[in-house]
Enzyme design. Structure first.
Site, PDB file in Angstrom:
ATOM      1  N   CYS A 384       0.833  -1.206   0.000  1.00  0.00           N
ATOM      2  CA  CYS A 384       0.000   0.000   0.000  1.00  0.00           C
ATOM      3  C   CYS A 384       0.870   1.260   0.000  1.00  0.00           C
ATOM      4  CB  CYS A 384      -1.005  -0.047   1.142  1.00  0.00           C
ATOM      5  SG  CYS A 384      -2.474   0.918   0.748  1.00  0.00           S
ATOM      6  N   HIS A 510      -3.649  -5.106   0.282  1.00  0.00           N
ATOM      7  CA  HIS A 510      -3.068  -5.650   1.523  1.00  0.00           C
ATOM      8  C   HIS A 510      -3.122  -7.182   1.516  1.00  0.00           C
ATOM      9  CE1 HIS A 510      -2.890  -1.860   3.928  1.00  0.00           C
ATOM     10  NE2 HIS A 510      -3.750  -1.495   3.002  1.00  0.00           N
ATOM     11  N   GLU A 512      -1.680  -9.144   3.391  1.00  0.00           N
ATOM     12  CA  GLU A 512      -1.599  -9.680   4.758  1.00  0.00           C
ATOM     13  C   GLU A 512      -2.968 -10.016   5.350  1.00  0.00           C
ATOM     14  OE1 GLU A 512      -1.088  -6.557   3.888  1.00  0.00           O
ATOM     15  OE2 GLU A 512      -1.581  -5.107   5.434  1.00  0.00           O
TER      16      GLU A 512
END
Ligand code: GLN
Length: 538
Positions: A384, A510, A512
């Protein structure tokens, strides 16, 4: 009413005891016996969601596919269960009051005085049963944030009390998580805080069925019996939760203690199958017996608080286990990186990850770190803001747009290579207004990214307002610095790569938020693989 059974998890004595991990571990054990389980978290603070909170307050903000900005515990739920959560899985006091007040403004309460009981508690109860009423889940676990006795959690505790009556005692179980402190001077574990906390819960009309005791030392049999006696539960309902090296050991510890067994017994349920934990155990085996060791730098501005980057750190663990590699993560404060120390700090790393973030603080350090990584063939993953800074670094140091910047940092900059999305220009309110949740991305064949994802059509979660400014497409991208992925409808740049490099990838989304124990994320796997390759063939 559906047949769904409900488990409520409350906390006592102190905060930060790991209710989320205990809830996720119990859910894992139930899921492994073929029950359909979900977990929801009710947070007593007044923010409508944690999206407007600084990470220093409650750690990272976790984002779901449907674009909800939620508590980081939802990340644990997803990582343990490998099942997506949604807006319905996280409710705050702010959201509850907002919806009650909206109903009042519409005149839905027909002239009545609107009160905490029954209007706020009814709203909470409805939301507590929302997922259960879908009929899909066998069991819904509800974690109540905060600590019993807090003023702000009272309406939730009262709602649980009422709901247990509505559901019937055989359809609900209350687990109370407390701390058993160890007094070093006396060499003793103390039960009194737990007794008081169970009593506080009882004053609100709720008797705990199971006490999970967080402790640094083994509970003796005497102490367990004493706790059972004073806290009004069966001996087998005293569950020890001892400190462990990794949160991923907790489900196995809870299995040893028989937590799921006591829960099923109370709910009058029979296991649908014996525990299937083979994949979980495999993961733990790989995690605990690494064949290699690498050092990864995590560059961010909230590094003092590990919870700020929870999902990133967990994703690295999943990928490390997958590659049988132990990852030493070195936290690097972006404000402390400059040309004077970058060679020394980054010279000893095998890979660098530049974290997401907001605002100007520390961005020059991120750019310096990225320049080092790009020029020294150090594997790089930018997430990001990390991707946006990679674009700025290339624009400044390679293309020659020395004043390139993001309009987030410098609204009047000469070369706004990162700019506010068109759809964001008219947005004035901060809460829930970013580009959030799952968006599609089409991967360019022949790129590093295309090698690691199983498909060229992917969907990833987002949380940002700024984007690559497509006015600069021709100036920035060349044969070396390329677009590896775009949104197929809007043409927003989603993935960039630098080809004159072993592994340099930046993503606007993202990854994650989608890595789980049973499904480590391809980008993290690719990054760890590349970092390991660098270590093995320097
Ligand atoms: N601040 C940047 C934006 O809003 C990046 C956000 C992030 O890293 N999550 O676009």
């Amino acid at each position: 009413m559906s047949d769904t059974k409900y488990i409520f998890v409350t906390g006592g004595v102190t905060s930060s005891l790991g209710k989320g991990i205990v809830a996720a571990s119990l859910a894992k054990l139930l899921q492994s016996q073929n029950f359909k389980v979900t977990i929801q978290k009710f947070d007593p603070y007044i923010n409508v969601d944690p999206g407007t909170l600084n990470p220093y307050e409650h750690g990272e903000c976790f984002v779901t596919d449907d674009g909800a900005e939620t508590d980081l515990d939802l990340g644990h739920y997803e990582r343990f269960l490998n099942v997506s959560t949604s807006q319905a899985n996280n409710v705050t006091t702010g959201r509850v009051y907002q919806s009650v007040i909206e109903k009042e403004r519409k005149g839905e309460f027909l002239g009545k005085t609107v009160q905490v009981i029954p209007h706020i508690t009814n709203e909470i109860k409805e939301r507590m049963q929302l997922l259960g009423e879908s009929g899909y889940y066998d069991i819904v676990i509800t974690e109540i944030g905060g600590t019993v006795g807090d003023i702000e959690s009272l309406p939730y505790i009262e709602s649980v009390r009422q709901l247990i009556w509505d559901l019937g005692r055989e359809n609900a179980v209350v687990i109370h998580l407390t701390l058993i402190p160890f007094l070093a001077a006396a060499g003793e574990l103390k039960t009194k805080p737990t007794q008081h906390s169970v009593k506080t819960l009882m004053e609100s009309g709720i008797s705990a069925d199971i006490i999970v005791c967080r402790t640094e030392h083994e509970l003796t049999e005497d102490l367990r019996e004493k706790l059972a006696l004073f806290c009004n539960v069966k001996r087998e309902a005293i569950i020890q939760s001892i400190d462990v090296n990794t949160i991923y050991d907790v489900p196995l510890k809870m299995l040893e203690e028989g937590l799921d067994h006591v829960v099923l017994d109370k709910l009058q349920l029979q296991p649908k199958q014996s525990h299937q934990l083979g994949a979980w155990n495999d993961f733990l085996k790989r995690f605990k017996n690494p064949k290699h060791q690498i050092k990864i730098g995590l560059v961010g501005k909230y590094v003092e608080l590990q919870d700020s980057y929870k999902s990133i750190l967990e994703s690295l663990i999943h990928a490390g286990a997958d590659q049988e590699t132990d990852l030493e993560v070195v936290s690097l404060h972006s404000e402390e990186i400059d040309l004077g120390n970058v060679d020394e700090v980054f010279g000893e790393l095998d890979g660098v990850l530049v974290a997401p973030g907001f605002g100007e603080r520390g961005i020059e350090g991120k750019i310096t770190a990225i320049e080092y990584a790009r020029k020294h063939n150090l594997p790089f993953l930018g997430i990001c803001l990390g991707m946006q800074m990679a674009v700025i670094e290339y624009a400044r140091n390679h293309v020659g747009l020395t004043d390139a910047n993001s309009t987030e940092m410098d609204p009047d900059c000469k070369f706004p290579v990162i700019d506010l999305m068109e759809s964001q220009k008219s947005v004035l309110k901060k809460g829930g207004t970013m580009r959030l949740g799952a968006w599609d991305c089409k991967i360019q064949p022949g790129t590093k990214t295309s090698e690691i994802y199983p498909s060229t059509s992917i969907s990833e979660r987002h949380r940002h307002r700024y984007e690559f400014n497509n006015d600069y497409l021709d100036q920035i991208f060349d044969n070396d610095f390329i677009i590896a992925g775009k949104n197929p409808e809007t043409d927003l740049v989603e993935i960039i790569e630098y080809k004159k490099h072993p592994w340099f990838v930046g993503v606007q989304f993202h990854p994650e938020y989608k890595s789980t124990v049973s499904n480590p994320h391809p980008l993290f796997k690719g990054f760890v693989q590349a970092s390991l390759a660098k270590k093995l063939t320097p």
